[in-house]
Write an enzyme that holds these catalytic residues in place. Structure first.
Site, PDB file in Angstrom:
ATOM      1  N   HIS A 210       0.843  -1.194   0.000  1.00 26.95           N
ATOM      2  CA  HIS A 210       0.000   0.000   0.000  1.00 26.95           C
ATOM      3  C   HIS A 210       0.881   1.247   0.000  1.00 26.95           C
ATOM      4  CE1 HIS A 210      -2.809   3.076   1.432  1.00 26.95           C
ATOM      5  NE2 HIS A 210      -3.781   2.291   0.980  1.00 26.95           N
TER       6      HIS A 210
ATOM      7  N   GLU B  11      -4.457   1.744  -6.928  1.00 28.58           N
ATOM      8  CA  GLU B  11      -4.866   2.803  -6.020  1.00 28.58           C
ATOM      9  C   GLU B  11      -4.009   4.041  -6.276  1.00 28.58           C
ATOM     10  OE1 GLU B  11      -6.670   0.968  -2.094  1.00 28.58           O
ATOM     11  OE2 GLU B  11      -4.506   0.773  -2.109  1.00 28.58           O
TER      12      GLU B  11
END
Length: 262
Positions: A96, A168
């Site tokens: 992430h 993302e």
């Protein structure tokens, strides 16, 4: 009917009591999900087992937000893939942007963690994204494909079947995030699928699960899910409350019902 993956990571949020309340509130929505909706929850590590046990009666996968690349040893504060599996995790979120920025996660360590997860039979959920600067410079697609190729280095076609990839955009994440348009999200995921195709071939690329995350909310979820390369949604704060997550599950089911009727 095409499977849709709809899930959320809670990041560093919720206490045990809040986790219990969420699970109790969301259970009816999960029980009512059509079979083609695959739900998943990624709580903070201390609550993975609690979530798994509370939702044991429904087909909801649970995961952890990070692992160490090593199986064991002098890695103070780290958690291994073996430990994650031992408490009932099925998924591992890896790479992430917050891990990359705040904790010096690199493309190399992402790759090591992908292999560690696969060796324990866990499914890596690899997160990739472009920065606002890369977006301005016009190199977003090159950047995310590079991240994907490094993350998958040494992964076999058989192992790839257990890998999920989430696009993302860094500029779309968080309270100050700028939601990507459906076209921007589709462009990024189409590039990722093309990169997987280049490395593994058409069949593997076609079956690789690709998710979009980044300021997903009830207003844009349906349009995102209508894009050909978006297999599901990896949702942030819009799914942190049971009502919000239930609404997004309902939207996903409605979109696929509409598509099926066309």
């Amino acid at each position: 009917m095409k499977t849709r993956w709809i899930g959320t990571s809670w990041k560093m949020n919720k206490t045990s009591d809040e986790v219990a309340a969420f699970c109790q509130q969301i259970l009816p929505a999960l029980q009512g999900c059509p079979e083609w909706i695959q739900s998943f929850l990624i709580p903070p590590f201390p609550y993975v087992q609690q979530v798994g046990e509370a939702l044991d009666s429904v087909d909801t996968l649970t995961g952890v937000q990070n692992i160490c690349w090593a199986e064991q040893g002098a890695y103070t504060g780290e958690v291994s893939a073996k430990m994650a599996k031992d408490i009932g995790a099925s998924l591992v979120e890896i790479g992430h942007s917050e891990r990359r920025e705040l904790f010096n996660e690199s493309d190399h360590t992402v790759n090591l963690k992908v292999h560690a997860a696969l060796e324990q039979g866990l499914m890596p959920l690899i997160c990739v994204g472009d920065s606002l600067e890369e977006k301005r410079w016009g190199v977003s697609l090159e950047s995310i494909v590079r991240q994907v190729k490094i993350a998958l280095h040494g992964v076999s076609p058989e192992q790839l079947a257990r890998v999920w990839i989430a696009y993302e955009p860094v500029w779309a994440i968080g309270e100050q995030g700028i939601p990507a348009s459906a076209e921007e999200a589709e462009s990024g995921l189409a590039a990722i699928r093309a990169g997987v195709r280049q490395c593994f071939g058409e069949a593997c690329a076609e079956h690789t699960v690709l998710l979009y995350g980044g300021s997903v909310n009830p207003d844009n979820a349906a349009e995102l899910l209508q894009q050909p390369n978006i297999d599901g949604l990896f949702i942030g704060r819009s799914a942190w409350q049971a009502e919000g997550y239930a609404q997004l599950l309902q939207i996903a089911a409605s979109v696929d019902n509409e598509v099926a009727c066309v």
